[in-house]
Write a protein that holds these residues in place. Structure first.
Motif, PDB file in Angstrom:
ATOM      1  N   PHE A  87       0.828  -1.206   0.000  1.00  0.00           N
ATOM      2  CA  PHE A  87       0.000   0.000   0.000  1.00  0.00           C
ATOM      3  C   PHE A  87       0.864   1.259   0.000  1.00  0.00           C
ATOM      4  O   PHE A  87       0.583   2.222  -0.716  1.00  0.00           O
ATOM      5  N   LEU A  88       1.911   1.247   0.808  1.00  0.00           N
ATOM      6  CA  LEU A  88       2.795   2.405   0.886  1.00  0.00           C
ATOM      7  C   LEU A  88       3.521   2.639  -0.435  1.00  0.00           C
ATOM      8  O   LEU A  88       3.623   3.779  -0.904  1.00  0.00           O
ATOM      9  N   THR A  89       3.978   1.580  -1.060  1.00  0.00           N
ATOM     10  CA  THR A  89       4.666   1.698  -2.343  1.00  0.00           C
ATOM     11  C   THR A  89       3.738   2.271  -3.407  1.00  0.00           C
ATOM     12  O   THR A  89       4.125   3.157  -4.173  1.00  0.00           O
ATOM     13  N   LYS A  90       2.497   1.778  -3.449  1.00  0.00           N
ATOM     14  CA  LYS A  90       1.527   2.298  -4.414  1.00  0.00           C
ATOM     15  C   LYS A  90       1.226   3.768  -4.144  1.00  0.00           C
ATOM     16  O   LYS A  90       1.085   4.563  -5.081  1.00  0.00           O
ATOM     17  N   ALA A  91       1.129   4.156  -2.894  1.00  0.00           N
ATOM     18  CA  ALA A  91       0.855   5.548  -2.551  1.00  0.00           C
ATOM     19  C   ALA A  91       1.998   6.460  -2.980  1.00  0.00           C
ATOM     20  O   ALA A  91       1.772   7.557  -3.505  1.00  0.00           O
ATOM     21  N   VAL A  92       3.229   6.005  -2.785  1.00  0.00           N
ATOM     22  CA  VAL A  92       4.392   6.799  -3.197  1.00  0.00           C
ATOM     23  C   VAL A  92       4.422   6.947  -4.721  1.00  0.00           C
ATOM     24  O   VAL A  92       4.685   8.037  -5.248  1.00  0.00           O
ATOM     25  N   GLU A  93       4.129   5.864  -5.439  1.00  0.00           N
ATOM     26  CA  GLU A  93       4.094   5.928  -6.901  1.00  0.00           C
ATOM     27  C   GLU A  93       2.982   6.856  -7.383  1.00  0.00           C
ATOM     28  O   GLU A  93       3.176   7.637  -8.319  1.00  0.00           O
ATOM     29  N   HIS A  94       1.816   6.776  -6.733  1.00  0.00           N
ATOM     30  CA  HIS A  94       0.689   7.642  -7.112  1.00  0.00           C
ATOM     31  C   HIS A  94       1.033   9.114  -6.853  1.00  0.00           C
ATOM     32  O   HIS A  94       0.730   9.978  -7.675  1.00  0.00           O
ATOM     33  N   ARG A  95       1.678   9.383  -5.729  1.00  0.00           N
ATOM     34  CA  ARG A  95       2.067  10.760  -5.415  1.00  0.00           C
ATOM     35  C   ARG A  95       3.054  11.284  -6.443  1.00  0.00           C
ATOM     36  O   ARG A  95       2.943  12.422  -6.913  1.00  0.00           O
ATOM     37  N   SER A  96       4.005  10.453  -6.835  1.00  0.00           N
ATOM     38  CA  SER A  96       4.988  10.864  -7.835  1.00  0.00           C
ATOM     39  C   SER A  96       4.325  11.163  -9.171  1.00  0.00           C
ATOM     40  O   SER A  96       4.617  12.187  -9.809  1.00  0.00           O
ATOM     41  N   SER A 116       1.183  11.972  -9.661  1.00  0.00           N
ATOM     42  CA  SER A 116       0.339  13.166  -9.505  1.00  0.00           C
ATOM     43  C   SER A 116       1.158  14.446  -9.554  1.00  0.00           C
ATOM     44  O   SER A 116       0.747  15.433 -10.165  1.00  0.00           O
TER      45      SER A 116
END
Length: 71
Positions: free
Chosen positions: A34-43, A45
């Motif tokens: 979940f954390l990895t996906k959130a970091v990728e999504h933030r990048s 965005s």
């Protein structure tokens, strides 16, 4: 500490709090995912926002603005 815990700590770039010793490996792996996906999504965005904001910059100024932003 388990492999999943070590991977999560590396992603967080900080040691895990003491209570995380009781969390099982499957949950730690899910949290890491979940954390990895959130970091990728933030990048993604942020990249989209920067690209979108350049559309509001006059065309002749874009190269200078990109250079100033390090793009």
């Amino acid at each position: 500490m388990s492999d999943a815990g070590q991977a999560l700590a590396r992603t967080l770039q900080a040691p895990l709090p003491p209570g995380f010793d009781t969390v099982d490996d499957a949950d730690l792996a899910r949290l890491h995912g979940f954390l990895t996906k959130a970091v990728e999504h933030r990048s993604t965005s942020l990249d989209d926002a920067i690209t979108g904001s350049l559309k509001h910059t006059p065309r002749l100024m874009r190269p200078a603005v990109k250079k100033a932003l390090g793009l």
